[in-house]
Design a protein around this motif. Structure first.
Motif, PDB file in Angstrom:
ATOM      1  N   GLY A 222      -9.141   2.968  11.040  1.00  0.00           N
ATOM      2  CA  GLY A 222      -8.500   2.599  12.303  1.00  0.00           C
ATOM      3  C   GLY A 222      -9.512   2.128  13.325  1.00  0.00           C
ATOM      4  O   GLY A 222     -10.724   2.207  13.101  1.00  0.00           O
TER       5      GLY A 222
ATOM      6  N   ASN B 181     -10.219   6.162  18.671  1.00  0.00           N
ATOM      7  CA  ASN B 181      -8.841   6.651  18.722  1.00  0.00           C
ATOM      8  C   ASN B 181      -8.702   8.071  18.184  1.00  0.00           C
ATOM      9  O   ASN B 181      -7.591   8.568  18.019  1.00  0.00           O
ATOM     10  CB  ASN B 181      -7.890   5.693  17.980  1.00  0.00           C
ATOM     11  CG  ASN B 181      -8.153   5.639  16.476  1.00  0.00           C
ATOM     12  OD1 ASN B 181      -8.931   6.427  15.943  1.00  0.00           O
ATOM     13  ND2 ASN B 181      -7.510   4.704  15.805  1.00  0.00           N
TER      14      ASN B 181
ATOM     15  N   ASP C 244      -3.575   4.244  14.351  1.00  0.00           N
ATOM     16  CA  ASP C 244      -3.592   3.382  15.531  1.00  0.00           C
ATOM     17  C   ASP C 244      -3.855   4.259  16.750  1.00  0.00           C
ATOM     18  O   ASP C 244      -4.032   5.468  16.641  1.00  0.00           O
ATOM     19  CB  ASP C 244      -2.255   2.653  15.660  1.00  0.00           C
ATOM     20  CG  ASP C 244      -2.360   1.375  16.499  1.00  0.00           C
ATOM     21  OD1 ASP C 244      -3.413   1.197  17.155  1.00  0.00           O
ATOM     22  OD2 ASP C 244      -1.406   0.591  16.498  1.00  0.00           O
TER      23      ASP C 244
ATOM     24  N   ARG D 185      -4.025  -3.458  25.060  1.00  0.00           N
ATOM     25  CA  ARG D 185      -3.946  -3.416  23.593  1.00  0.00           C
ATOM     26  C   ARG D 185      -2.898  -4.378  23.065  1.00  0.00           C
ATOM     27  O   ARG D 185      -3.081  -4.995  22.013  1.00  0.00           O
ATOM     28  CB  ARG D 185      -3.646  -1.985  23.130  1.00  0.00           C
ATOM     29  CG  ARG D 185      -4.800  -1.023  23.365  1.00  0.00           C
ATOM     30  CD  ARG D 185      -4.375   0.423  23.192  1.00  0.00           C
ATOM     31  NE  ARG D 185      -5.371   1.338  23.718  1.00  0.00           N
ATOM     32  CZ  ARG D 185      -5.150   2.610  23.981  1.00  0.00           C
ATOM     33  NH1 ARG D 185      -3.939   3.128  23.779  1.00  0.00           N
ATOM     34  NH2 ARG D 185      -6.121   3.382  24.460  1.00  0.00           N
TER      35      ARG D 185
ATOM     36  N   LYS E  72      -3.668  -7.400  20.425  1.00  0.00           N
ATOM     37  CA  LYS E  72      -2.960  -7.608  19.159  1.00  0.00           C
ATOM     38  C   LYS E  72      -2.361  -9.003  19.063  1.00  0.00           C
ATOM     39  O   LYS E  72      -2.282  -9.585  17.978  1.00  0.00           O
ATOM     40  CB  LYS E  72      -1.854  -6.562  18.999  1.00  0.00           C
ATOM     41  CG  LYS E  72      -2.376  -5.161  18.714  1.00  0.00           C
ATOM     42  CD  LYS E  72      -1.240  -4.172  18.555  1.00  0.00           C
ATOM     43  CE  LYS E  72      -1.771  -2.775  18.240  1.00  0.00           C
ATOM     44  NZ  LYS E  72      -0.682  -1.774  18.102  1.00  0.00           N
TER      45      LYS E  72
END
Length: 443
Positions: A163, A167, A303, A340, A344
């Protein structure tokens, strides 16, 4: 001469094992003086030449083996299969009982001759607990329950967690071990990591050359969780772990020892990629051997936490740092989530991690200024990214700067007593600088 010394030691350890059984881990391989005396008597029974007349010097004079008053640590009872060579000094049934547990390749003379006595091994201490410290600010989420269940099962099933950075992958594994009171040995992998680092090598210890076991072997001996952090930074030298990832023992060529894992041993690896090669964001990650990767039983993609979970994490961090502001925490998580989403979709090249939000909380506790805390933690980015991220935050949090034109009005906090006093002073200064103002108004 060395062979005779080895035989005596093997006979003594075999008697110890025959009477008291095989310990599950190095931590359990601790024996009292009385137990050692009983084993010594048994080893000397019905033999022409005594094993030892008194307890051996390698046991009672080695300070590293002392595990308390009148207690001795003998980690070899777990780490090595002892194979006394057949002779007139050993009962026939004795040697047969050990040969049944080993394959023909494991019962070669090399293993029995090249033992800990020959190489003066520096054994890991069983007195030191390697259970991670429990973190009260940690919030379980994501794959926490699944990974905790795998590790609690005591079944050998290597896990690979991948990941984005920051995180909480590594923290999650450590806190699972902390909650379950399981020992965890963390080995950080780099491009320079090799077999000597992982398995062990010769070191100078107190003026003597000793073979010191690496983190991998120590985890196997103790039945601990082996955490291979940033495993995708490793090279083909990591292939020395092939038998370890199969849950089997590992043969250490340098000293001729065969190490078997204790019950509960397992491997967890963390990485930013799936081992398919270098990426633009994670420079230095490598394309890993497919056979190596296939030995991991289960893979988890992690994630970032959603806003609700992340807000709880940030609020707990604020409490730990001594300055809690729940509204600020909500603004921070909304800001991070927005960035974020842009990342993405390909609109942004950088990202705000959970780790970066925690640093904002720490800076806020230190300086007591939200704007300064955010700007300090954004300094790691280039100038344009820093400015864009900060401007975005001002559109989310109306308490830092006035709401820009076109944005809906947000509720403004009532000014503090200090702010009111400053405003009154400013108003008085304005009156003094314009003495005709009152007259013009009344007229």
């Amino acid at each position: 001469m060395n062979s005779n010394i080895d035989d005596r030691k093997n006979n003594f350890l075999a008697a110890l094992k025959n009477i008291f059984g095989t310990p599950n881990s190095v931590a359990d391989a601790v024996y009292s003086r009385e137990q050692c005396v009983v084993a010594l008597i048994a080893a000397n029974a019905d033999v022409v030449t005594p094993c030892y007349s008194v307890l051996p010097a390698w046991l009672v004079q080695d300070k590293h083996r002392r595990a308390g008053r009148g207690k001795y640590a003998i980690p070899e009872m777990v780490s090595v299969e002892f194979i006394p060579e057949p002779s007139d000094n050993v009962e026939e049934d004795y040697s047969e009982s050990f040969s049944e547990t080993l394959t023909s390749s494991e019962t070669c003379g090399t293993i029995s001759n090249m033992n800990s006595n020959t190489y003066n091994l520096a054994m890991p201490s069983s007195d030191v607990s390697l259970v991670p410290t429990k973190n009260d600010t940690f919030v379980p989420w994501g794959h926490y329950d699944d990974i905790a269940t795998i590790l609690a099962s005591k079944q050998f099933a290597p896990v690979y967690i991948t990941g984005m950075s920051g995180n909480g992958k590594t923290t999650m594994v450590e806190q699972i071990c902390a909650s379950a009171a399981r020992e965890c040995i963390r080995v950080n992998i780099t491009a320079e990591t090799d077999e000597d680092d992982l398995i062990g090598g010769f070191r100078l210890v107190n003026g003597e050359t000793k073979f010191v076991f690496g983190g991998v072997v120590q985890a196997m001996q103790r039945g601990s969780i082996l955490l291979l952090d940033e495993i995708d930074l490793g090279t083909e030298r990591m292939m020395c772990l092939q038998p370890v990832l199969e849950g089997k023992g590992i043969y250490i060529k340098k000293i001729g020892m065969f190490i078997k894992p204790a019950v509960g041993f397992n491997v967890v690896a963390t990485a930013n990629t799936k081992g398919k090669g270098e990426s633009d964001r994670f420079v230095g990650t490598r394309c890993m051997n497919e056979a190596f990767l296939d030995r991991f039983s289960y893979w988890f993609e992690q994630d970032y936490a959603d806003r609700t979970i992340e807000a709880r994490i940030i609020i707990r961090k604020m409490k730990a740092f001594g300055k809690e502001d729940k509204e600020f925490a909500q603004y921070l998580t909304k800001w991070a989530e927005t960035i974020r989403m842009g990342f993405k979709e390909g609109g942004l090249d950088d990202i705000i991690t959970t780790r970066r939000l925690e640093e904002v909380c720490k800076a806020f506790a230190i300086f007591g200024d939200k704007e300064k805390a955010i700007k300090l933690t954004l300094t790691r980015f280039d100038a344009s990214t820093k400015e864009a991220f900060f401007n975005l935050y001002t559109k989310i949090d109306p308490t830092i700067l006035p709401v820009p034109e076109g944005m809906p009005e947000a509720p403004v906090k009532a000014p503090s007593a200090e702010q009111q006093k400053i405003a009154e002073l400013k108003a008085q200064l304005e009156k003094l600088s314009n003495p005709c103002t009152d007259y013009a108004v009344t007229a």
